[in-house]
Design a protein around this motif. Structure first.
Motif, PDB file in Angstrom:
ATOM      1  N   ASP A   1       0.855  -1.203   0.000  1.00 29.71           N
ATOM      2  CA  ASP A   1       0.000   0.000   0.000  1.00 29.71           C
ATOM      3  C   ASP A   1       0.883   1.243   0.000  1.00 29.71           C
ATOM      4  O   ASP A   1       0.616   2.234  -0.675  1.00 29.71           O
ATOM      5  N   SER A   2       1.906   1.208   0.837  1.00 34.03           N
ATOM      6  CA  SER A   2       2.939   2.237   0.783  1.00 34.03           C
ATOM      7  C   SER A   2       4.108   1.536   0.081  1.00 34.03           C
ATOM      8  O   SER A   2       4.697   0.616   0.633  1.00 34.03           O
ATOM      9  N   ALA A   3       4.382   1.986  -1.137  1.00 32.58           N
ATOM     10  CA  ALA A   3       5.216   1.134  -2.009  1.00 32.58           C
ATOM     11  C   ALA A   3       6.715   1.382  -1.927  1.00 32.58           C
ATOM     12  O   ALA A   3       7.491   0.484  -2.194  1.00 32.58           O
ATOM     13  N   THR A   4       7.112   2.600  -1.534  1.00 34.49           N
ATOM     14  CA  THR A   4       8.553   2.889  -1.528  1.00 34.49           C
ATOM     15  C   THR A   4       9.030   3.057  -0.082  1.00 34.49           C
ATOM     16  O   THR A   4       8.211   3.310   0.807  1.00 34.49           O
ATOM     17  N   PRO A   5      10.348   2.948   0.143  1.00 34.35           N
ATOM     18  CA  PRO A   5      10.852   3.149   1.503  1.00 34.35           C
ATOM     19  C   PRO A   5      10.441   4.517   2.053  1.00 34.35           C
ATOM     20  O   PRO A   5      10.048   4.632   3.211  1.00 34.35           O
ATOM     21  N   GLU A   6      10.479   5.524   1.194  1.00 35.36           N
ATOM     22  CA  GLU A   6      10.117   6.876   1.646  1.00 35.36           C
ATOM     23  C   GLU A   6       8.659   6.902   2.094  1.00 35.36           C
ATOM     24  O   GLU A   6       8.328   7.465   3.135  1.00 35.36           O
ATOM     25  N   GLN A   7       7.792   6.262   1.280  1.00 37.32           N
ATOM     26  CA  GLN A   7       6.363   6.254   1.628  1.00 37.32           C
ATOM     27  C   GLN A   7       6.127   5.468   2.916  1.00 37.32           C
ATOM     28  O   GLN A   7       5.388   5.902   3.793  1.00 37.32           O
ATOM     29  N   LEU A   8       6.781   4.319   3.009  1.00 33.85           N
ATOM     30  CA  LEU A   8       6.584   3.484   4.206  1.00 33.85           C
ATOM     31  C   LEU A   8       6.957   4.276   5.456  1.00 33.85           C
ATOM     32  O   LEU A   8       6.244   4.247   6.469  1.00 33.85           O
ATOM     33  N   ILE A   9       8.075   5.003   5.368  1.00 31.35           N
ATOM     34  CA  ILE A   9       8.543   5.741   6.538  1.00 31.35           C
ATOM     35  C   ILE A   9       7.622   6.929   6.813  1.00 31.35           C
ATOM     36  O   ILE A   9       7.203   7.161   7.954  1.00 31.35           O
ATOM     37  N   SER A  10       7.280   7.667   5.753  1.00 37.74           N
ATOM     38  CA  SER A  10       6.484   8.875   6.006  1.00 37.74           C
ATOM     39  C   SER A  10       5.043   8.514   6.393  1.00 37.74           C
ATOM     40  O   SER A  10       4.441   9.155   7.241  1.00 37.74           O
ATOM     41  N   HIS A  11       4.501   7.442   5.826  1.00 37.99           N
ATOM     42  CA  HIS A  11       3.144   7.041   6.214  1.00 37.99           C
ATOM     43  C   HIS A  11       3.104   6.511   7.654  1.00 37.99           C
ATOM     44  O   HIS A  11       2.135   6.726   8.374  1.00 37.99           O
ATOM     45  N   SER A  12       4.177   5.820   8.039  1.00 42.36           N
ATOM     46  CA  SER A  12       4.196   5.359   9.431  1.00 42.36           C
ATOM     47  C   SER A  12       4.245   6.578  10.358  1.00 42.36           C
ATOM     48  O   SER A  12       3.709   6.553  11.462  1.00 42.36           O
ATOM     49  N   ASN A  13       4.851   7.643   9.868  1.00 43.26           N
ATOM     50  CA  ASN A  13       4.903   8.866  10.670  1.00 43.26           C
ATOM     51  C   ASN A  13       3.512   9.487  10.798  1.00 43.26           C
ATOM     52  O   ASN A  13       3.092   9.876  11.889  1.00 43.26           O
ATOM     53  N   ASP A  14       2.790   9.551   9.670  1.00 40.35           N
ATOM     54  CA  ASP A  14       1.423  10.097   9.719  1.00 40.35           C
ATOM     55  C   ASP A  14       0.577   9.305  10.717  1.00 40.35           C
ATOM     56  O   ASP A  14      -0.160   9.878  11.525  1.00 40.35           O
ATOM     57  N   ALA A  15       0.706   7.982  10.617  1.00 37.92           N
ATOM     58  CA  ALA A  15      -0.095   7.130  11.507  1.00 37.92           C
ATOM     59  C   ALA A  15       0.326   7.327  12.964  1.00 37.92           C
ATOM     60  O   ALA A  15      -0.517   7.398  13.863  1.00 37.92           O
ATOM     61  N   MET A  16       1.650   7.444  13.163  1.00 39.10           N
ATOM     62  CA  MET A  16       2.144   7.631  14.536  1.00 39.10           C
ATOM     63  C   MET A  16       1.638   8.958  15.105  1.00 39.10           C
ATOM     64  O   MET A  16       1.224   9.034  16.264  1.00 39.10           O
TER      65      MET A  16
END
Ligand code: C2E
Ligand code: MG
Ligand code: MG
Length: 731
Positions: free
Chosen positions: A396-411
């Motif tokens: 769903d979050s496909a790139t390392p940047e997205q995975l990291i930044s989306h985990s930040n939004d969720a956090m």
């Protein structure tokens, strides 16, 4: 023709000088080859040329000295130009020999050719140098001596080529190197001497070049000059070896420093864990590594709640100690191959593989939270902290940047909710309203504070109007907001990972009521709604079974409703769960039918017992023929598949009548009763006695269907089995 020959003698010192120069030149040759191999392109070429010059000069001088060793009774001299002219071929031969030897693993043919070239070259050197002595009549060459010399030279050159090669393949070793030089040099020197010995001079010969290069000093000057040259070149090779070695050490230490620096820039100094950069690098590696199986990957960002305030109170020492302890705990909870990084002062990032669904990720997040929440003993102080976790999922979050930044939004969402919770990333998460965040915080305590309650809405048999069962609908009595609708708080519970707990509570409550009512002599099946998250719980079947056991309720009294779109979203998972629940005897119902896009073939495979037509179709029944046609078709289809049909949202008598005509089995809606508390339900049942709202409306009294009678009988049997100590599932 036979001549009388002059008596010839060989001068010992000249021979010794020739031997010394030959051995030295051979020794230098392999030292030069080492330099060529050790240096880069330009320096290597310089070494080939310089080496050829020196080694060639050495061999040239040695061959000339071998000739000078030949002493005749007459005075002889050497034509200077001829002697000097022979120097150039000597250098060329040396260059060829060096160049040849710099190539590792020489082909046999090339080696033989090279050896021949060098041996013949040396032989020719003696001839040319000898021709600088102009004798009348000319000197005579003994054929067998020349042949012997040629063979010895060939042997020397061949041996030299082999031994030097093997020597060069190994580490430098003085004794071995010297041994080879002495052996090879001596053989070549012997070859030259044998050839010189084969020279014959007629007794009456006159030397026409007697006034040219001659004299005793010639031998000394030549030896000394060439020796100096050789020594200088020798020094040069030693110096170069030293500086190359130094450069190598320097470049190695530079490389090591660079690696260490790079590693340090990817590590967190305090914990030794990867830092944000290192995490990103490893995450990229995980994603980019090709694999046959689909990658299950979640990034969890774990932020310690209120860490900065905590540091301000306790100081950095305690803060560091705490982080250290937490880092160890987190590492202990993840699997091998997962990555734990410290991405900020108060933050960890985790990349975890092999979590098949959101539920499993949620279980891990809960474990991490529990581990962080355990008391930490740092510098004799017991510290308890909590953390907020944001979770993003690949792909769903496909790139390392997205995975990291989306985990930040969720956090951040989890943190805004007051901390101590985890939250999955969703699109538009950054726009989640403050009210939802607040609601989530309150919802976390709702179970403990007894704010949740089940309301029940009756379902009636369409033909007899008898009570067929109730649907349990969750209600939240918020202390300030009042009654909150499940349509409002269920999505929040799902988003913030609380639905598992709520769903479990509903199942427990439903079973508790089933037992309670049974003990009061009421036999009312209860339907509960299952969320998609519950559907994905691997232990759902066990949870349901345990709840049934705990309250001693037969499984057939419990119905589980799953919204059609959810059931169809992941067909295989639904099939698995439905099968498991069906196995223990729980009945299944497809809720809100018509809103999803059921494939008939799947519908046939699902072991559902009931299909609930969505309210939207029922609403239009009395005004739209289309709606009637749809409902009729659905009822037919359901019956063909052996499913009972329930119509939801029945609000008018017309709707009820049409549904009954269309052979709908059960009806549910405000027309009969709204969802109500247990207390109100009991009153409603009491007031109703057993008259049917349908029959009162239509005036018809309908006998219960045979099927319903059988069902009632089966239920009674199931209850008596349970009371007799049987299991809640199938008998
Ligand atoms: P649902 O399962 O389709 O439940 C039926 C909904 O329709 C209920 O809304 C009920 O009050 C409403 N309803 C019943 N008869 C009528 C009628 O005649 N007219 C109208 N306009 N509405 C009627 P409610 O209680 O607000 O629940 C909404 C949804 O929330 C449920 O839809 C269900 O999907 C979900 N829900 C409720 N309780 C739970 C629960 O315990 N767990 C889960 N996962 N979801 C739940
Ligand atoms: Mg429902
Ligand atoms: Mg429904």
């Amino acid at each position: 023709m036979s001549f009388s020959l002059m008596a010839t003698q060989l001068n010992g010192s000249a021979l010794a000088a020739a031997w010394l120069l030959t051995v030295y030149a051979i020794s230098l040759q392999s030292m030069v080859i080492r330099r060529v191999r050790a240096n880069e392109r330009d320096a290597a070429v310089a070494w080939v040329l310089g080496g050829a010059l020196v080694v060639g000069t050495g061999i040239w001088a040695a061959s000339f000295l071998s000739l000078v060793a030949l002493r005749l009774p007459i005075k002889i001299g050497y034509v200077q130009d001829v002697v000097l002219a022979s120097w150039l071929p000597a250098v060329v031969i040396a260059a060829a020999a060096i160049w040849m030897q710099t190539h590792h693993q020489l082909a046999t043919r090339a080696r033989i050719l090279g050896v021949l070239l060098v041996a013949v070259g040396v032989l020719m050197l003696i001839f040319v140098n000898a021709s600088s002595v102009m004798l009348q009549p000319a000197m005579i060459w003994d054929g067998s001596a020349t042949l012997g010399a040629a063979l010895v030279l060939l042997l020397g050159c061949f041996l030299g080529s082999l031994l030097m090669d093997s020597d060069l393949e190994r580490d430098p070793h003085q004794a071995r190197h010297l041994g080879i030089a002495v052996l090879v040099g001596s053989i070549i020197w012997a070859g030259m001497s044998v050839q010189v010995q084969g020279i014959g001079v007629a007794l009456n010969a006159v030397c026409l070049s007697a006034d040219q290069l001659s004299g005793d000093s010639l031998e000394f000057v030549l030896t000394a000059t060439v020796l100096i040259l050789l020594v200088m070149a020798h020094m040069g090779t030693l110096q170069d070896a030293r500086s190359v070695a130094r450069n190598q050490v320097l470049s190695e230490s530079l490389k090591a420093a660079q690696t260490a620096l790079e590693e340090a820039s990817h590590r967190d100094g305090a914990t030794g864990l990867p830092n944000r950069l290192g995490f990103e690098q490893q995450l990229r590696h995980i994603i980019d590594t090709p694999s046959d199986v689909a990658l299950n990957l979640n990034v969890l960002r774990l932020n310690i709640d209120g860490f900065h305030a905590f540091m301000a109170t306790y100081g950095h020492g305690v803060g560091d100690g705490l982080i250290h302890t937490l880092a160890l705990r987190l590492q202990g909870l993840v699997r091998e191959g997962d990555v734990v990084a410290r991405s900020d002062t108060d933050e960890f990032l985790l990349a975890c593989r092999g979590l098949p669904d959101e539920h499993t990720a949620a279980v891990l997040a809960q474990r991490l939270q529990d581990a962080v929440h355990e008391p930490c003993l740092v510098q004799d102080q017991e510290i308890i902290v909590s953390c907020s976790i944001g979770i993003s999922s690949y792909p769903d979050s496909a790139t390392p940047e997205q995975l990291i930044s989306h985990s930040n939004d969720a956090m951040l969402t989890a943190r805004r909710a007051g901390g101590g919770v985890y939250c999955f990333f969703e699109r538009g998460m950054d726009r989640i309203g403050a009210s939802q965040v607040e609601m989530q915080r309150d919802l976390r305590h709702a179970v403990a504070r007894n704010e949740l309650v089940l309301h029940f809405q009756p379902k009636l048999r369409a033909t007899t109007g008898e009570l067929a069962g109730v649907e349990a609908l969750l209600r939240w009595q918020h202390p300030t907001r009042g009654m909150v609708s499940p349509a409002e708080f269920i999505p929040v519970a799902e988003r913030f990972g609380l639905i598992g707990e709520l769903g479990q509570w509903v199942i427990e409550e439903a079973c508790r009521h089933l037992r309670l009512w049974h003990d009061l002599g009421l036999d009312i099946p209860v339907a509960v709604n299952l969320s998609v998250h519950q559907l994905r719980q691997p232990d759902l079947e066990q949870r349901v079974r345990e709840a049934l056991l705990r309250h001693r309720v037969p499984a057939r009294m419990l119905i589980m409703e799953i919204t059609e779109s959810v059931a169809m979203e992941d067909i295989e998972a639904s099939l698995r769960v439905f099968d498991m629940l069906d196995q223990i005897g729980v009945r299944l119902s497809i809720d809100d039918f018509g809103t999803g896009y059921s494939s008939l073939s799947y519908l046939r495979r699902l072991p559902a017992r009931q299909l609930k037509i969505d309210r939207s179709f029922v609403r239009d029944l009395d005004s739209s023929l289309d709606a009637q046609a749809i409902v009729e078709a659905v009822v037919r289809l359901a019956h063909a598949l052996g499913l009972k049909v329930v119509a939801e949202g029945v609000e008018t008598q017309d709707q009820a009548d049409i549904l009954a005509q269309l052979h709908c089995d059960e009806l549910q809606g405000f027309l009969f009763a709204r969802p109500m508390s247990e207390h109100t339900l009991m009153n409603w049942l009491g007031q109703r006695g057993n008259p049917s709202p349908l029959s009162s409306a239509t005036g018809a009294q309908v006998a219960p269907a045979e099927e319903d009678v059988r069902e009632a009988h089966d239920r009674a049997t199931a209850w008596s089995d349970i009371e007799a100590g049987g299991l809640p599932g199938h008998a």
